[in-house]
Design a protein around this motif. Structure first.
Motif, PDB file in Angstrom:
ATOM      1  N   GLU A   1      31.179 -10.988   1.498  1.00  0.00           N
ATOM      2  CA  GLU A   1      30.522 -11.325   0.228  1.00  0.00           C
ATOM      3  C   GLU A   1      29.521 -12.438   0.478  1.00  0.00           C
ATOM      4  N   ASP A   2      28.267 -12.244   0.039  1.00  0.00           N
ATOM      5  CA  ASP A   2      27.257 -13.277   0.268  1.00  0.00           C
ATOM      6  C   ASP A   2      27.156 -14.287  -0.864  1.00  0.00           C
ATOM      7  N   GLU A   3      27.793 -14.002  -2.015  1.00  0.00           N
ATOM      8  CA  GLU A   3      27.752 -14.972  -3.108  1.00  0.00           C
ATOM      9  C   GLU A   3      28.968 -15.891  -2.994  1.00  0.00           C
TER      10      GLU A   3
ATOM     11  N   LYS B   1      32.506  -5.432 -10.671  1.00  0.00           N
ATOM     12  CA  LYS B   1      32.251  -6.800 -11.139  1.00  0.00           C
ATOM     13  C   LYS B   1      31.926  -6.765 -12.624  1.00  0.00           C
TER      14      LYS B   1
ATOM     15  N   GLY C   1      26.092  -5.181  -1.791  1.00  0.00           N
ATOM     16  CA  GLY C   1      24.761  -5.795  -1.724  1.00  0.00           C
ATOM     17  C   GLY C   1      24.743  -6.997  -0.801  1.00  0.00           C
TER      18      GLY C   1
ATOM     19  N   ASP D   1      31.446  -6.292  -0.413  1.00  0.00           N
ATOM     20  CA  ASP D   1      30.345  -6.290  -1.381  1.00  0.00           C
ATOM     21  C   ASP D   1      29.267  -5.355  -0.841  1.00  0.00           C
TER      22      ASP D   1
END
Ligand code: CA
Length: 236
Positions: free
Chosen positions: A11-13, A104, A57, A55
């Motif tokens: 996950e990049d967030e 989400k 994205g 994730d």
């Protein structure tokens, strides 16, 4: 050596990653984080996690390619995290070999349920379950008897047709997991089924009339809008 399950969170967030991490650690899972696809592939090869939360994205590699790459050498469960509006992405991820998806925004109980389902299916696989299911599947008042090829609700035979039985039986073998419309159609009617979606919808409407108390609010076979169907988790 810890014997906790190791979950890789890709996950990049940072906010979402730490939200997921907090939930998992509070529930006795061990966690590991990757912020992009390259890190993810590296950690998957070096640490062999028990489940991957992915994730779709990511900044470098798209989630789809990660699934395909991992699937070429590993059966590790992959649960995809995706935004509500991207139904097409969910279907593609499942068809590329993801085990399930979560939309989400999601809550802790939903996330934990998905992970436990994924782990349970791995255990079933490792237990070398026979290809033909035997015994019974039970959830709530619904019972699928694989030997008799019959389905009961509150002890009453609901008299499914052959195809209706095949659909219910298939979904029950993957209970808790979503199966895409396409994968159900291919399984029941073969790869060249024409107008499969419509046939499936008609069959599902009939199944629901027979097994659900309220067809508007089904309790046993849930619709995953634009993606497929999910049978409720088995109960002992
Ligand atoms: Ca992202």
């Amino acid at each position: 050596m810890s014997n906790k399950y190791l979950i890789l969170i890709v996950e990049d967030e940072p906010n979402i990653a730490s939200f997921i991490g907090t939930i998992l650690e509070a529930n006795n899972f061990e966690t590991m984080f990757a912020r992009n696809g390259a890190e993810a592939i590296m950690l998957i090869t070096s640490h062999c996690p028990d489940v991957i939360i992915l994730d779709l994205g990511l900044p470098d590699i798209d989630g789809q390619s990660i699934i395909q790459s991992v699937r070429s050498w590993s059966n590790v469960p992959i649960i995809v995290v995706s935004a509500r509006t991207r139904e097409r992405d969910k279907v593609m991820a499942l068809e590329a070999g993801a085990d399930d998806y979560i939309t989400k925004p999601f809550g802790a109980s939903e996330l934990l349920a998905r992970i436990r389902t994924a782990l349970r299916h791995v255990q079933l696989r490792e237990g070398e379950r026979a290809k033909r299911p035997n015994g019974v599947f039970k959830t709530g008042e619904l019972v699928v008897d694989y030997d008799k090829r019959r389905v009961y609700v509150k002890g009453q035979d609901v008299h499914l047709t052959q195809n209706e039985y095949k659909i219910v039986s298939l979904l029950s073998q993957y209970s808790g997991r979503v199966l895409t419309y396409d994968s159900i159609i291919k399984h029941i009617w073969g790869p060249n089924a024409r107008q499969g979606n419509q046939i499936l919808r008609v069959n599902m409407a009939n199944i629901r009339r027979k097994i659900e108390e309220s067809t508007a609010e089904p309790r046993y076979i849930l619709t995953e809008m634009g993606v497929g169907y999910r049978m409720a988790e088995a109960e002992e």
